[in-house]
Write an enzyme that holds these catalytic residues in place. Sequence first.
Site, mmCIF file in Angstrom:
data_model
loop_
_atom_site.group_PDB
_atom_site.id
_atom_site.type_symbol
_atom_site.label_atom_id
_atom_site.label_comp_id
_atom_site.label_asym_id
_atom_site.label_seq_id
_atom_site.Cartn_x
_atom_site.Cartn_y
_atom_site.Cartn_z
ATOM 1 N N ASN A 65 0.841 -1.192 0.000
ATOM 2 C CA ASN A 65 0.000 0.000 0.000
ATOM 3 C C ASN A 65 0.884 1.254 0.000
ATOM 4 O O ASN A 65 2.040 1.189 0.391
ATOM 5 C CB ASN A 65 -0.908 -0.009 1.235
ATOM 6 C CG ASN A 65 -2.061 -0.971 1.080
ATOM 7 O OD1 ASN A 65 -2.668 -1.040 0.015
ATOM 8 N ND2 ASN A 65 -2.360 -1.728 2.118
ATOM 9 N N CYS A 78 -4.781 -7.399 -3.740
ATOM 10 C CA CYS A 78 -5.314 -7.133 -2.409
ATOM 11 C C CYS A 78 -6.330 -8.218 -2.093
ATOM 12 O O CYS A 78 -6.852 -8.876 -2.993
ATOM 13 C CB CYS A 78 -5.972 -5.747 -2.381
ATOM 14 S SG CYS A 78 -6.630 -5.242 -0.780
ATOM 15 N N HIS A 79 -6.630 -8.427 -0.804
ATOM 16 C CA HIS A 79 -7.589 -9.470 -0.423
ATOM 17 C C HIS A 79 -8.912 -8.914 0.093
ATOM 18 O O HIS A 79 -9.728 -9.641 0.627
ATOM 19 C CB HIS A 79 -6.975 -10.393 0.642
ATOM 20 C CG HIS A 79 -6.320 -9.653 1.767
ATOM 21 N ND1 HIS A 79 -5.043 -9.942 2.184
ATOM 22 C CD2 HIS A 79 -6.733 -8.626 2.548
ATOM 23 C CE1 HIS A 79 -4.706 -9.130 3.185
ATOM 24 N NE2 HIS A 79 -5.733 -8.335 3.424
ATOM 25 N N HIS A 119 -9.769 -0.723 -2.129
ATOM 26 C CA HIS A 119 -10.348 -0.335 -0.846
ATOM 27 C C HIS A 119 -11.646 0.456 -0.991
ATOM 28 O O HIS A 119 -12.232 0.853 0.004
ATOM 29 C CB HIS A 119 -9.351 0.444 0.018
ATOM 30 C CG HIS A 119 -8.232 -0.406 0.527
ATOM 31 N ND1 HIS A 119 -7.197 0.102 1.278
ATOM 32 C CD2 HIS A 119 -7.974 -1.726 0.395
ATOM 33 C CE1 HIS A 119 -6.350 -0.874 1.583
ATOM 34 N NE2 HIS A 119 -6.809 -1.998 1.051
ATOM 35 N N TYR A 123 -12.021 7.060 4.253
ATOM 36 C CA TYR A 123 -12.050 7.448 2.841
ATOM 37 C C TYR A 123 -13.196 8.398 2.538
ATOM 38 O O TYR A 123 -13.269 8.960 1.439
ATOM 39 C CB TYR A 123 -12.199 6.221 1.935
ATOM 40 C CG TYR A 123 -11.191 5.140 2.187
ATOM 41 C CD1 TYR A 123 -9.888 5.441 2.562
ATOM 42 C CD2 TYR A 123 -11.530 3.797 2.051
ATOM 43 C CE1 TYR A 123 -8.967 4.444 2.806
ATOM 44 C CE2 TYR A 123 -10.612 2.795 2.289
ATOM 45 C CZ TYR A 123 -9.333 3.123 2.663
ATOM 46 O OH TYR A 123 -8.423 2.133 2.900
#
Length: 488
Positions: free
Chosen positions: A149, A170-171, A201, A258
């Site tokens: 990241n 990414c998971h 994300h 975010y």
Amino acid sequence: MSFKIAIIGAGSVGFTKKLFTDILCVPEFKDIEFALTDVSEHNLAMIKAILDRIVEANNLPTRVTATTDRRKALEGARYIISCVRVGGLEAYADDIRIPLRYGIDQCVGDTICAGGILYGQRNIPVILDFCKDIREVADTNAKFLNYANPMAMNTWAAIEYGKVDTVGLCHGVQHGAEQIAEVLGAKSPRELDYVCSGINHQTWFIDLRLNGRKIDRDELIAAFEAHPVYSQQEKLRIDVLKRFGVYSTESNGHLSEYLPWYRKRPDEITRWIDMSDWIHGETGGYLRYSTETRNWFETEYPQFLEAASKPIDASKRSNEHASHILEALETNRVYRGHFNVRNDGVITNLPRDAIIESPGFVDRFGINMAAGITLPEACAATCMASINVQRMSVHAAISGDIDLLKLAVLHDPLVGAVSTPEEVWQMVDEMVVAQAQWLPQYAHAVPAAKERLSKSTVKTREWAGAARRSVRSIEELRAEKAALKQAV
């Protein structure tokens, strides 16, 4: 098959071990070479000992090498995996601590927001160094798999400026799907089929089908609100689901930073988060967790080494994308996953230059994205706010333009909801000065930043945040683990 995989930042011991065992679950991959590289000889020695123990216990011909000479590790590598954190926990602590002085309360701070943007400034010059080495000494058709990241910024820089074949992994999508399958009562996550698309994300489950039956918004809301655990841990996420009509992949704590609406008022933050685990919104939660994990590993290392003597169990192969991508590319066994790549029209209502996360299929011809996806307007608007910040942040990291960096931070949704322009300008000066050793592109700007800080009249405060917890000692961690074991 015989080829070479280089892992940069292999001192991320737990994650490197997971990737290693996942890859060795593919029968054709027993005779490959893993070249580990890291800036820490200490961490390299620990992870190499663990991997050597796995190889010995499973009687494998797999070769493991370790070196602090990155170019040597990359020589002839067909695949390069990065899981680096430039500046380590020392710089990360400033990503959380300094914004708090200006009222910005972050849970993770590794994607956007003030911490994520500065994290990108530290990582991007190093990512470009990796790319230069890959172009010069790796296999001609080498593929760069980035796990580090801030995912979108790192991948954006590697593709646009590093000129290397790169995919970001990414998971978050897998974990979100597991949650949805659970609340809907599925016996296995495999019963759930879905299309999840957006940016890293901030990906959105825009189509959900359980055993072929389409799941609508109302059914999903009811399922989450009825769940005894998620109804408390994912309050913010459920609120976004109600308002947007679709579920976000990202955890309650991640998603909260975010958006400009849930962490801007200190007295409101605790309404939306849950303190049962760091990931649900705790102030600086991931920093605390990472610090405890590092301390635990250093102290309990003999146990980790002993555990490496067990046989590899292919049934426990994780859902991390890397091993599945390599298997598809090398064996032509098709794999479907969600990948971070340049948009180029895959998502119709996001910019072509953005790094998106969206469904794709992998076979021996490469990663093939499913094109023509259109996000719901609210999802696209939220993604656009982050994309604009990411683009400015990448360009600032490349150019070393501190004014552009300040504009990027100013345009961050949460920062803009909390701080004034004067506060943002001073905060960025303070962060650049504090992290100067990891920000070579801003060396020319540091003296002037120090001068401005010496004359500043902008007020700050020493604030731990709305929901901060102290780092637990090894003794406390041991007692907690023992209590959990006894309860089971």
